[in-house]
Motif scaffolding. Structure first.
Motif, PDB file in Angstrom:
ATOM      1  N   ASN A 102      -1.110   4.474  -9.028  1.00  0.00           N
ATOM      2  CA  ASN A 102      -1.569   3.132  -8.693  1.00  0.00           C
ATOM      3  C   ASN A 102      -2.267   3.136  -7.339  1.00  0.00           C
ATOM      4  N   SER A 103      -3.280   2.291  -7.211  1.00  0.00           N
ATOM      5  CA  SER A 103      -3.970   2.047  -5.959  1.00  0.00           C
ATOM      6  C   SER A 103      -4.504   3.349  -5.364  1.00  0.00           C
ATOM      7  N   SER A 106      -4.211   6.620  -7.165  1.00  0.00           N
ATOM      8  CA  SER A 106      -5.117   6.983  -8.249  1.00  0.00           C
ATOM      9  C   SER A 106      -6.014   8.148  -7.838  1.00  0.00           C
ATOM     10  N   LEU A 126      -4.237   3.252 -12.354  1.00  0.00           N
ATOM     11  CA  LEU A 126      -4.104   1.799 -12.435  1.00  0.00           C
ATOM     12  C   LEU A 126      -4.625   1.183 -11.148  1.00  0.00           C
ATOM     13  N   ASP A 127      -5.534   0.254 -11.251  1.00  0.00           N
ATOM     14  CA  ASP A 127      -6.035  -0.487 -10.097  1.00  0.00           C
ATOM     15  C   ASP A 127      -6.397   0.447  -8.940  1.00  0.00           C
ATOM     16  N   PRO A 128      -7.334   1.386  -9.172  1.00  0.00           N
ATOM     17  CA  PRO A 128      -7.642   2.367  -8.121  1.00  0.00           C
ATOM     18  C   PRO A 128      -8.239   1.734  -6.875  1.00  0.00           C
ATOM     19  N   SER A 129      -7.777   2.190  -5.737  1.00  0.00           N
ATOM     20  CA  SER A 129      -8.322   1.777  -4.451  1.00  0.00           C
ATOM     21  C   SER A 129      -9.234   2.892  -3.970  1.00  0.00           C
ATOM     22  N   ARG A 131     -10.869   2.748  -0.967  1.00  0.00           N
ATOM     23  CA  ARG A 131     -11.204   2.399   0.412  1.00  0.00           C
ATOM     24  C   ARG A 131     -11.419   3.592   1.325  1.00  0.00           C
TER      25      ARG A 131
END
Length: 142
Positions: A102-103, A106, A126-129, A131
């Motif tokens: 997640n985030s 990922s 899931l919901d890759p960040s 940034r």
């Protein structure tokens, strides 16, 4: 919630905090740099994903996408976290693992699978960040 449900179905399930996140230690980024996963890799070899004649945009070093090294030399990077994940798989799981990430995890799971194919059965993100990726230096979509 998902961890408990997967365990009820008979899966071995673990949830880890990456160093610097959650309840894990949060060492000074510059002190952590001496343990950086970047130190264990030939970062130039990652350019293999881009064609040699790809157009370069900005001062990106050798890859047309983004610098592979952390811009301030911090140990908080995908390579360090991939190493942490690999160590967890080796020391705790003890066999190839399917990673559900997640985030920011990922990108870490994907990096772990790329670098340590012998440890990964697969990766679900899931919901890759994204940034930590430098968008300004990526090729535009064509």
């Amino acid at each position: 919630k998902n961890t408990q449900e997967l365990a009820k179905e008979g899966f071995r399930v673990f949830a880890i905090d990456l160093i610097g996140y959650g309840y894990s230690d949060k060492p000074d980024p510059q002190e952590l740099a001496k343990f950086s996963g970047e130190n264990q890799r030939d970062l130039d070899s990652y350019a293999r994903f881009a064609p040699p004649d790809a157009k370069r945009y900005g001062e990106v070093g050798e890859t047309p996408f983004t610098d592979m090294a952390h811009p301030i030399g911090s140990g908080y990077n995908f390579f360090t976290w991939a190493d942490q994940t690999k160590a967890f798989i080796d020391e705790v799981v003890g066999e190839k693992a399917f990673m559900i990430c997640n985030s920011i995890g990922s990108c870490v799971g994907l990096q772990c699978a790329v670098d340590f194919k012998d440890s990964a059965l697969g990766v679900q993100i899931l919901d890759p960040s994204l940034r930590l990726l430098n968008f300004k230096r990526q090729n535009p979509i064509q």
